[in-house]
Design a protein around this motif. Structure first.
Motif, PDB file in Angstrom:
ATOM      1  N   CYS A 135     133.882  78.400  18.887  1.00  0.00           N
ATOM      2  CA  CYS A 135     132.859  78.763  18.163  1.00  0.00           C
ATOM      3  C   CYS A 135     133.402  80.381  18.155  1.00  0.00           C
ATOM      4  O   CYS A 135     133.438  80.899  19.066  1.00  0.00           O
ATOM      5  CB  CYS A 135     131.556  78.503  19.078  1.00  0.00           C
ATOM      6  N   LYS A 193     120.880  81.786  11.704  1.00  0.00           N
ATOM      7  CA  LYS A 193     120.369  80.866  12.700  1.00  0.00           C
ATOM      8  C   LYS A 193     120.585  81.659  14.176  1.00  0.00           C
ATOM      9  O   LYS A 193     121.151  82.647  14.398  1.00  0.00           O
ATOM     10  CB  LYS A 193     121.136  79.946  12.818  1.00  0.00           C
ATOM     11  N   LYS A 194     119.717  80.838  15.050  1.00  0.00           N
ATOM     12  CA  LYS A 194     119.928  81.615  16.296  1.00  0.00           C
ATOM     13  C   LYS A 194     120.961  80.969  17.123  1.00  0.00           C
ATOM     14  O   LYS A 194     121.805  79.703  16.727  1.00  0.00           O
ATOM     15  CB  LYS A 194     118.528  80.909  17.176  1.00  0.00           C
ATOM     16  N   THR A 195     121.516  81.764  18.151  1.00  0.00           N
ATOM     17  CA  THR A 195     122.586  81.412  18.928  1.00  0.00           C
ATOM     18  C   THR A 195     122.599  80.015  19.313  1.00  0.00           C
ATOM     19  O   THR A 195     123.624  79.248  19.230  1.00  0.00           O
ATOM     20  CB  THR A 195     123.081  82.376  19.911  1.00  0.00           C
ATOM     21  N   LYS A 196     121.619  79.777  20.001  1.00  0.00           N
ATOM     22  CA  LYS A 196     121.408  78.252  20.533  1.00  0.00           C
ATOM     23  C   LYS A 196     121.367  77.339  19.614  1.00  0.00           C
ATOM     24  O   LYS A 196     122.274  76.289  19.851  1.00  0.00           O
ATOM     25  CB  LYS A 196     120.083  78.410  21.100  1.00  0.00           C
ATOM     26  N   TRP A 197     120.950  77.271  18.342  1.00  0.00           N
ATOM     27  CA  TRP A 197     121.398  76.422  17.294  1.00  0.00           C
ATOM     28  C   TRP A 197     122.734  76.202  16.873  1.00  0.00           C
ATOM     29  O   TRP A 197     123.204  75.284  16.781  1.00  0.00           O
ATOM     30  CB  TRP A 197     120.348  76.994  16.131  1.00  0.00           C
ATOM     31  N   LYS A 201     134.761  81.378  21.848  1.00  0.00           N
ATOM     32  CA  LYS A 201     134.438  80.437  23.013  1.00  0.00           C
ATOM     33  C   LYS A 201     134.993  79.097  22.779  1.00  0.00           C
ATOM     34  O   LYS A 201     134.835  78.382  21.818  1.00  0.00           O
ATOM     35  CB  LYS A 201     132.690  80.307  23.162  1.00  0.00           C
ATOM     36  N   ASP A 224     128.660  71.557  18.680  1.00  0.00           N
ATOM     37  CA  ASP A 224     128.720  70.593  19.534  1.00  0.00           C
ATOM     38  C   ASP A 224     128.632  69.185  18.775  1.00  0.00           C
ATOM     39  O   ASP A 224     129.343  68.205  18.925  1.00  0.00           O
ATOM     40  CB  ASP A 224     127.897  70.644  20.659  1.00  0.00           C
ATOM     41  N   PHE A 282     125.447  76.584  18.591  1.00  0.00           N
ATOM     42  CA  PHE A 282     126.167  76.062  19.604  1.00  0.00           C
ATOM     43  C   PHE A 282     125.768  74.664  19.805  1.00  0.00           C
ATOM     44  O   PHE A 282     126.913  73.660  19.707  1.00  0.00           O
ATOM     45  CB  PHE A 282     126.323  76.605  21.098  1.00  0.00           C
ATOM     46  N   LYS A 283     124.847  74.192  19.416  1.00  0.00           N
ATOM     47  CA  LYS A 283     124.437  72.745  19.244  1.00  0.00           C
ATOM     48  C   LYS A 283     124.970  72.185  18.227  1.00  0.00           C
ATOM     49  O   LYS A 283     125.356  71.038  18.327  1.00  0.00           O
ATOM     50  CB  LYS A 283     122.875  72.657  19.220  1.00  0.00           C
ATOM     51  N   HIS A 284     125.029  73.085  16.883  1.00  0.00           N
ATOM     52  CA  HIS A 284     125.686  72.496  15.756  1.00  0.00           C
ATOM     53  C   HIS A 284     126.903  72.417  15.929  1.00  0.00           C
ATOM     54  O   HIS A 284     127.703  71.261  15.515  1.00  0.00           O
ATOM     55  CB  HIS A 284     125.390  73.481  14.602  1.00  0.00           C
TER      56      HIS A 284
END
Length: 531
Positions: A484, A467-471, A500, A477, A473-475
């Protein structure tokens, strides 16, 4: 007879064409020879390999019947053929109903978190009061619940005959199962016993707010104690739960009465003792239906309308002194209730309990004090209820054994907590950390980091696919994770991970892999100290 190779396909087609046509009946219906069958037929007539290959591959001018893949559909699939020029319509499959059976519920993860939260409070209170947990089958013999005709529970059974021709029922309440279990030990249990359970119960009844056809119920019972000390302990436990979840005595009250007092009132009205239980069951229904609706049942018991009206008038009493004035001065029922209210004062719950002569409870097996928790605003039905049932074992052929208990359903209390805005949210999954590898070859490092955290009791979700890093962090949250844990190339080369803080002010920091256990312990200790 010899053929030139170039003639073979033409000859084969000429032979197969009439054979395919012969496979149909006169009306165009019948059984169609499959292409493989036609080829097999060709094999029997022509044994050379070149002939077989030509027929199987459809080479040359083979029969259209042998090559048409839709032949069966066009001819009705072996049944009656469709009328000429008309297409057969396919029947639509019945729409799949995704709803659970009426009156029941699905429990998605947030619903399960709510249920577990409620159960955990019930279990904690039971443990505080020294109760032990038990359970029993949800399926019982039907006869366990058909004690007295006229009880609502008897009329609301989910009952049926099983494959062994036995009459069985889904349990509508837990107390009869408890009685069966106590009887099964034949005096082998040490009394008094204090048991609790969280059974799922089933009743086929009209659904209203807070009332379903299945529900979970907190049951607490005390067996072997003759005095009102048992009832006082049960009432105190009930109040303790209310206070734990943010409900006050301004929100909820507990009405208390006594079947003994009602029995004495019935005696004064000339009603024979053997009709007490049945009369109480009927009078309890008057809260829901007018007297005319049960007039025939009352007449079957030999009760006149005048007697019932006098009884209902007596039931409007709101203080012990009021009802005591209509009973003998040595009334046992009044004495027991006074003793119970004194104990409630000692428990510090006097502001929760109140006398109410109208509380009877609809089950025939109650013999003494009865009580019912209610919404003081009057918006919801009874929250919980119970009482003393000293003669229940006798109805099953056992020895008289003093007992008292209550049932506390999950549906109404959740509605009340929502109304008072004290129900927590359950969006967070409980996951504390999300661990992921930035590249596939580092997945093993991520699993190793997760293992070290889990060994310290931390709840960890590993991202199982790329998965992409952006996904990620959203997951994290979305599920409410606090941290994370990132495994990147640079971190891996240094034997580290990057952590983090998603909720606090720690920002992002590097932690050696071998120190992850210590880091997790520190977080656990700081979390516990803040509770």
């Amino acid at each position: 007879m010899r053929f030139a190779p170039s003639c073979l396909p033409m000859f084969l087609a000429a032979v197969l064409r009439p054979r395919a046509a012969a496979a149909f009946s006169v009306g165009g219906a019948g059984r169609v020879a499959s292409p493989s069958a036609l080829v097999a037929s060709g094999r029997r007539s022509f044994g050379t390999s070149s002939t077989r290959l030509a027929a199987a591959a459809g080479g040359g001018r083979s029969s259209a019947a042998a090559l048409d893949k839709d032949l069966l559909a066009k001819t009705g699939g072996g049944g009656d053929a469709a009328p000429s020029g008309k297409k057969t319509k396919k029947k639509k499959a019945a729409r799949f109903d995704t709803n659970p059976p009426k009156g029941t519920r699905d429990f998605y993860p947030p619903d399960m978190r709510l249920r577990n939260w409620l159960f955990d409070h019930w279990k904690a209170v039971a443990a505080m009061y020294g109760f032990s947990e038990y359970d029993a089958p949800v399926l019982e013999a039907e006869s366990l619940y058909t004690r007295k005709a006229g009880e609502e529970v008897t009329e609301q059974l989910y009952n049926f005959e099983d494959k062994g021709e036995r009459r069985v029922a889904l349990r509508p309440e837990m107390t009869p199962s408890l009685a069966r279990m106590v009887m099964a030990k034949k005096g082998g249990l040490t009394l008094p016993l204090k048991w609790f359970s969280l059974p799922q119960c089933w009743r086929y009844e009209r659904m209203t707010r807070g009332r379903r056809r299945e529900h979970y119920q907190w049951n607490m019972d005390v067996w072997g104690v003759k005095g009102v000390e048992a009832e006082a302990e049960l009432l105190a436990a009930m109040v303790t739960f209310f206070e734990r979840v943010g409900i006050t005595s301004e929100d909820v009250g507990i009405k208390v009465n006594s079947r003994g007092v009602i029995g004495e009132v019935l005696t004064e009205l000339g009603v024979p003792e053997e009709k007490f239980a049945a009369t109480c069951v009927l009078v309890d229904k008057l809260e829901k239906v007018p007297i005319d609706a049960i007039q025939d049942d009352l007449e079957d018991l030999g009760l006149t309308r005048e007697v019932v009206e006098k009884l209902t008038s007596t039931m409007t009493a709101t203080s012990l002194d009021d009802i005591a004035s209509s009973l003998p001065s040595d009334s046992e029922g009044i004495a027991e209730l006074r003793a119970l209210f004194e104990l409630c004062d000692s428990y510090g719950i006097s502001d929760w309990v109140t006398f109410d002569a109208s509380v009877i409870r609809g089950l025939a097996y109650y013999t003494g004090a009865v009580f019912e928790a209610f919404d003081r605003r009057g918006e919801l039905r009874a929250i919980a209820g119970g009482g003393r049932y000293d003669k229940l074992l006798e109805t099953f052929g056992g020895e008289p054994t003093p007992a008292a208990g209550f049932g506390f359903g999950d549906a109404v209390i959740v509605e009340l907590l929502k109304e008072r805005d004290v129900l927590p949210t359950f969006d967070d999954s409980g996951v504390e950390a999300v661990v992921f590898a930035m590249t596939g070859d580092l997945y093993g490092n991520a699993v190793d980091a997760a293992r070290r955290l889990r060994e310290q009791g931390m709840k960890v979700d590993v991202v199982l696919e790329k998965k992409k890093t952006k996904w990620v962090f959203k997951h994290a949250d979305r599920i409410g994770a606090g941290y994370c844990v990132v495994v990147g190339r640079d971190e891996a080369e240094k034997g580290e991970v990057s952590i983090k803080d998603l909720r606090g002010d720690e920002g992002q920091r590097a932690v050696k892999v071998e120190d992850l256990g210590e880091w997790a312990r520190d977080k656990s200790n700081s979390s516990n100290s803040s509770l």
